[in-house]
Motif scaffolding. Structure first.
Motif, PDB file in Angstrom:
ATOM      1  N   VAL A 191       2.823  43.646  -0.590  1.00 45.03           N
ATOM      2  CA  VAL A 191       4.088  43.295  -1.318  1.00 45.03           C
ATOM      3  C   VAL A 191       5.189  44.342  -1.112  1.00 45.03           C
ATOM      4  CG1 VAL A 191       4.814  42.830  -3.588  1.00 45.03           C
ATOM      5  CG2 VAL A 191       2.929  41.668  -2.595  1.00 45.03           C
ATOM      6  N   ARG A 192       6.282  44.096  -0.991  1.00 42.71           N
ATOM      7  CA  ARG A 192       7.431  45.254  -0.991  1.00 42.71           C
ATOM      8  C   ARG A 192       8.329  44.578  -2.305  1.00 42.71           C
ATOM      9  NH1 ARG A 192       9.478  47.216   4.206  1.00 42.71           N
ATOM     10  NH2 ARG A 192       7.582  48.598   3.753  1.00 42.71           N
ATOM     11  N   ARG A 193       8.544  45.411  -3.095  1.00 45.03           N
ATOM     12  CA  ARG A 193       9.366  45.036  -4.437  1.00 45.03           C
ATOM     13  C   ARG A 193      10.634  45.836  -4.456  1.00 45.03           C
ATOM     14  NH1 ARG A 193       5.822  46.986  -8.698  1.00 45.03           N
ATOM     15  NH2 ARG A 193       6.631  45.799 -10.070  1.00 45.03           N
ATOM     16  N   ILE A 194      11.883  45.203  -4.626  1.00 41.47           N
ATOM     17  CA  ILE A 194      13.155  45.729  -4.438  1.00 41.47           C
ATOM     18  C   ILE A 194      13.911  45.476  -5.819  1.00 41.47           C
ATOM     19  CG2 ILE A 194      15.299  45.897  -3.160  1.00 41.47           C
ATOM     20  CD1 ILE A 194      13.634  44.511  -1.026  1.00 41.47           C
ATOM     21  N   ASP A 195      14.244  46.566  -6.273  1.00 45.58           N
ATOM     22  CA  ASP A 195      14.916  46.389  -7.759  1.00 45.58           C
ATOM     23  C   ASP A 195      16.357  46.961  -7.626  1.00 45.58           C
ATOM     24  OD1 ASP A 195      13.133  45.966  -9.883  1.00 45.58           O
ATOM     25  OD2 ASP A 195      11.831  47.480  -9.061  1.00 45.58           O
ATOM     26  N   TYR A 196      17.200  45.995  -7.438  1.00 48.45           N
ATOM     27  CA  TYR A 196      18.683  46.409  -7.112  1.00 48.45           C
ATOM     28  C   TYR A 196      19.100  46.833  -8.622  1.00 48.45           C
ATOM     29  CZ  TYR A 196      18.679  44.128  -2.727  1.00 48.45           C
ATOM     30  OH  TYR A 196      18.017  43.709  -1.355  1.00 48.45           O
ATOM     31  N   PHE A 197      20.121  47.822  -8.745  1.00 51.12           N
ATOM     32  CA  PHE A 197      20.437  48.365  -9.992  1.00 51.12           C
ATOM     33  C   PHE A 197      21.127  47.688 -10.697  1.00 51.12           C
ATOM     34  CE2 PHE A 197      24.294  49.379  -7.638  1.00 51.12           C
ATOM     35  CZ  PHE A 197      25.294  49.346  -8.709  1.00 51.12           C
ATOM     36  N   TYR A 198      21.923  46.635 -10.160  1.00 53.62           N
ATOM     37  CA  TYR A 198      22.914  45.539 -10.397  1.00 53.62           C
ATOM     38  C   TYR A 198      22.155  44.386 -11.050  1.00 53.62           C
ATOM     39  CZ  TYR A 198      22.901  43.727  -5.943  1.00 53.62           C
ATOM     40  OH  TYR A 198      22.690  43.156  -4.718  1.00 53.62           O
ATOM     41  N   SER A 199      21.029  44.282 -10.919  1.00 52.64           N
ATOM     42  CA  SER A 199      20.097  42.981 -10.963  1.00 52.64           C
ATOM     43  C   SER A 199      18.907  43.331 -12.018  1.00 52.64           C
ATOM     44  CB  SER A 199      19.678  42.239  -9.792  1.00 52.64           C
ATOM     45  OG  SER A 199      18.936  41.328 -10.305  1.00 52.64           O
ATOM     46  N   ASN A 200      18.720  42.443 -13.095  1.00 49.55           N
ATOM     47  CA  ASN A 200      17.634  42.615 -13.808  1.00 49.55           C
ATOM     48  C   ASN A 200      16.140  41.913 -13.306  1.00 49.55           C
ATOM     49  OD1 ASN A 200      18.161  39.846 -14.238  1.00 49.55           O
ATOM     50  ND2 ASN A 200      18.229  40.069 -16.511  1.00 49.55           N
ATOM     51  N   ARG A 201      16.342  41.226 -11.916  1.00 53.42           N
ATOM     52  CA  ARG A 201      15.215  40.613 -11.426  1.00 53.42           C
ATOM     53  C   ARG A 201      14.585  41.610 -10.074  1.00 53.42           C
ATOM     54  NH1 ARG A 201      16.710  34.579 -10.274  1.00 53.42           N
ATOM     55  NH2 ARG A 201      14.497  34.483 -10.430  1.00 53.42           N
ATOM     56  N   THR A 202      13.373  41.585  -9.970  1.00 56.52           N
ATOM     57  CA  THR A 202      12.816  42.111  -8.736  1.00 56.52           C
ATOM     58  C   THR A 202      12.663  41.240  -7.705  1.00 56.52           C
ATOM     59  OG1 THR A 202      11.776  43.940 -10.488  1.00 56.52           O
ATOM     60  CG2 THR A 202      10.867  43.639  -8.176  1.00 56.52           C
ATOM     61  N   GLU A 203      13.043  41.524  -6.442  1.00 54.97           N
ATOM     62  CA  GLU A 203      13.056  40.904  -5.364  1.00 54.97           C
ATOM     63  C   GLU A 203      11.607  41.203  -4.620  1.00 54.97           C
ATOM     64  OE1 GLU A 203      14.934  39.757  -0.947  1.00 54.97           O
ATOM     65  OE2 GLU A 203      16.336  40.596  -2.537  1.00 54.97           O
ATOM     66  N   VAL A 204      11.035  40.247  -4.070  1.00 59.00           N
ATOM     67  CA  VAL A 204       9.658  40.500  -3.534  1.00 59.00           C
ATOM     68  C   VAL A 204       9.750  40.012  -2.063  1.00 59.00           C
ATOM     69  CG1 VAL A 204       7.360  39.743  -3.900  1.00 59.00           C
ATOM     70  CG2 VAL A 204       8.547  40.172  -5.809  1.00 59.00           C
ATOM     71  N   GLN A 205       9.043  40.547  -1.220  1.00 59.35           N
ATOM     72  CA  GLN A 205       8.819  40.508   0.244  1.00 59.35           C
ATOM     73  C   GLN A 205       7.283  40.449   0.647  1.00 59.35           C
ATOM     74  OE1 GLN A 205      11.141  43.265   2.510  1.00 59.35           O
ATOM     75  NE2 GLN A 205      13.315  42.110   1.550  1.00 59.35           N
ATOM     76  N   PHE A 206       6.831  39.667   1.253  1.00 61.68           N
ATOM     77  CA  PHE A 206       5.403  39.742   1.698  1.00 61.68           C
ATOM     78  C   PHE A 206       5.139  39.989   3.216  1.00 61.68           C
ATOM     79  CE2 PHE A 206       5.807  36.717  -1.955  1.00 61.68           C
ATOM     80  CZ  PHE A 206       4.720  37.228  -2.725  1.00 61.68           C
ATOM     81  N   PHE A 207       4.289  40.913   3.411  1.00 60.18           N
ATOM     82  CA  PHE A 207       4.057  41.318   4.891  1.00 60.18           C
ATOM     83  C   PHE A 207       2.431  41.276   5.080  1.00 60.18           C
ATOM     84  CE2 PHE A 207       7.755  43.502   3.689  1.00 60.18           C
ATOM     85  CZ  PHE A 207       8.857  43.202   4.396  1.00 60.18           C
ATOM     86  N   THR A 208       2.114  40.890   6.200  1.00 61.53           N
ATOM     87  CA  THR A 208       0.656  41.031   6.724  1.00 61.53           C
ATOM     88  C   THR A 208       0.634  41.832   7.985  1.00 61.53           C
ATOM     89  OG1 THR A 208       0.303  38.711   5.666  1.00 61.53           O
ATOM     90  CG2 THR A 208      -1.420  39.861   7.393  1.00 61.53           C
ATOM     91  N   GLU A 209      -0.247  42.784   8.110  1.00 66.02           N
ATOM     92  CA  GLU A 209      -0.464  43.591   9.273  1.00 66.02           C
ATOM     93  C   GLU A 209      -1.709  43.624   9.825  1.00 66.02           C
ATOM     94  OE1 GLU A 209       1.561  45.776  11.190  1.00 66.02           O
ATOM     95  OE2 GLU A 209       3.254  45.663  10.145  1.00 66.02           O
ATOM     96  N   ASN A 210      -1.773  42.924  10.882  1.00 65.07           N
ATOM     97  CA  ASN A 210      -3.249  42.709  11.626  1.00 65.07           C
ATOM     98  C   ASN A 210      -3.127  43.819  12.763  1.00 65.07           C
ATOM     99  OD1 ASN A 210      -4.563  40.822   9.850  1.00 65.07           O
ATOM    100  ND2 ASN A 210      -3.019  39.381  10.851  1.00 65.07           N
ATOM    101  N   ASN A 211      -4.088  44.839  12.881  1.00 68.14           N
ATOM    102  CA  ASN A 211      -4.033  45.502  14.164  1.00 68.14           C
ATOM    103  C   ASN A 211      -5.216  46.493  14.217  1.00 68.14           C
ATOM    104  OD1 ASN A 211      -3.802  48.017  12.513  1.00 68.14           O
ATOM    105  ND2 ASN A 211      -1.595  47.315  12.209  1.00 68.14           N
ATOM    106  N   ARG A 212      -5.445  46.992  15.606  1.00 67.99           N
ATOM    107  CA  ARG A 212      -6.522  48.324  15.747  1.00 67.99           C
ATOM    108  C   ARG A 212      -5.679  48.931  16.354  1.00 67.99           C
ATOM    109  NH1 ARG A 212     -11.828  47.407  16.511  1.00 67.99           N
ATOM    110  NH2 ARG A 212     -11.694  48.313  18.516  1.00 67.99           N
ATOM    111  N   ARG A 213      -6.001  50.250  15.954  1.00 66.12           N
ATOM    112  CA  ARG A 213      -5.535  51.344  16.434  1.00 66.12           C
ATOM    113  C   ARG A 213      -6.240  52.809  16.339  1.00 66.12           C
ATOM    114  NH1 ARG A 213       0.235  51.424  13.149  1.00 66.12           N
ATOM    115  NH2 ARG A 213       0.243  49.328  14.390  1.00 66.12           N
ATOM    116  N   MET A 214      -5.886  53.824  16.608  1.00 62.73           N
ATOM    117  CA  MET A 214      -6.654  54.948  16.370  1.00 62.73           C
ATOM    118  C   MET A 214      -5.683  55.648  15.499  1.00 62.73           C
ATOM    119  SD  MET A 214      -9.017  56.999  17.815  1.00 62.73           S
ATOM    120  CE  MET A 214      -9.452  56.634  19.568  1.00 62.73           C
ATOM    121  N   ARG A 215      -6.436  56.098  14.345  1.00 65.17           N
ATOM    122  CA  ARG A 215      -5.606  56.442  13.078  1.00 65.17           C
ATOM    123  C   ARG A 215      -6.261  57.748  12.800  1.00 65.17           C
ATOM    124  NH1 ARG A 215      -2.862  52.671  10.193  1.00 65.17           N
ATOM    125  NH2 ARG A 215      -3.372  50.302  10.746  1.00 65.17           N
TER     126      ARG A 215
END
Length: 314
Positions: A191-215
């Motif tokens: 969940v990415r939460r974005i608080d704009y300074f001129y708004s009293n509401r928090t916008e929300v964006q949803f993301f899903t990551e499915n992967n296999r990698r060398m970490r």
């Protein structure tokens, strides 16, 4: 003739209007990313066991090893989840307009999340080989590689580092540090939460990551041992970090938090006994007790894995 003070006031007002318009247009905001849940599969952090050489001359040690895990899955709660409502759910409001659908955080999210949102699928058996190359009497270069399987998919691991040897006739010790790489499969919800300074509401964006990698990861270890010719008693203490999930830049808002990487930290204690079976060969046995410091509500405080290692000196 106009009052100079009035003219200055107009200039300041116009400048303020322009600055405000620019700031609003660029969408200044604070951005935070929360890992809501993640399912991980792959090998666990495996520090190598390197004991004092059985020979006086400098050289190379090759150590094939095998570890067997008593659990095939580990569940718990990982920190960093967003606050939730009274039902334990992250509640959002949906707003549909000509610009599309947008989501905003609901004011009822005031409680701490208490569920389980972490799962690790563990290979039943993992194995590999380690290399310990003497640079001087005190310093060694270490390398290693390993392989395991989860759901019929091969997972590879590797490490590279340096060790410092010390001791006397009664006891010996070793400090070492290494970088590690492991193949990790993950399915993560962010969940990415974005608080704009001129708004009293928090916008929300949803993301899903499915992967296999060398970490990547790393560890530091201290090994203390006896100096017996036939039997060697040792205990290794290790602390490490391993990356398990990441969120690639998407809908970048200009924040440095556009890239998100989550790591897990591990504490490992490995007591064991080494048996010398030839001048240049010994068998190293041990029991590895591994605890992940950031996972709560697990079935057991430690993951236990017996370890067997053959050490050959050249």
């Amino acid at each position: 003739m106009e009052n100079p003070r009035y003219q200055n006031f107009l200039r300041i007002q116009r400048a303020s209007t322009v600055v405000l318009a620019l700031v609003l247009g660029t969408g200044c905001a604070t951005v935070s990313t929360n890992l809501q849940s993640v399912s991980v599969s792959g090998p666990l952090h495996q520090p190598g066991v390197h004991l004092q050489r059985t020979t006086d001359s400098l050289g190379l040690r090759v150590s094939p090893w095998l570890a067997i895990y008593g659990q095939s899955q580990r569940e718990g709660r990982i920190s960093g989840h967003t606050p939730v409502n009274a039902a334990g759910v992250y509640q959002v409001d949906t707003v549909t307009s000509a610009n599309g659908t947008q989501y905003y955080e609901n004011a009822s999210n005031i409680y701490t999340y208490s569920g389980k949102n972490f799962t690790w699928q563990i290979p039943k058996i993992s194995g590999g080989v380690g290399f310990d190359i003497d640079l001087t009497r005190s310093f060694s270069a270490i390398f290693g590689m390993g392989v395991s399987s989860v759901n019929n998919e091969a997972n590879w691991s590797a490490l590279a580092g340096i060790g410092f040897n010390f001791g006397n006739e009664r006891f010996a010790g070793r400090l070492e540090g290494a970088f590690t790489w492991e193949t990790i499969g993950s399915s993560a919800q962010f969940v990415r939460r974005i608080d704009y300074f001129y708004s009293n509401r928090t916008e929300v964006q949803f993301f899903t990551e499915n992967n296999r990698r060398m970490r990547s990861g790393n560890y530091g270890a201290l090994t203390l041992q006896s100096t017996g010719k036939t039997l060697t008693f040792y205990t290794q203490f290790a602390f490490g970090s391993q990356n398990i999930a990441s969120l690639a830049p998407q809908n970048n808002t200009g924040s440095s938090d556009a890239d998100f990487v989550r790591s897990m930290k591990f504490v490992t204690v490995t007591p064991g006994i080494a048996f010398t079976i030839a001048d240049n060969t010994r068998i190293v046995t041990g029991i590895r007790f591994l605890s992940n410091t950031e996972i709560d509500e697990t079935d057991s405080p430690f993951l236990v894995a017996p370890l067997v290692q053959l050490e050959m000196s050249f």
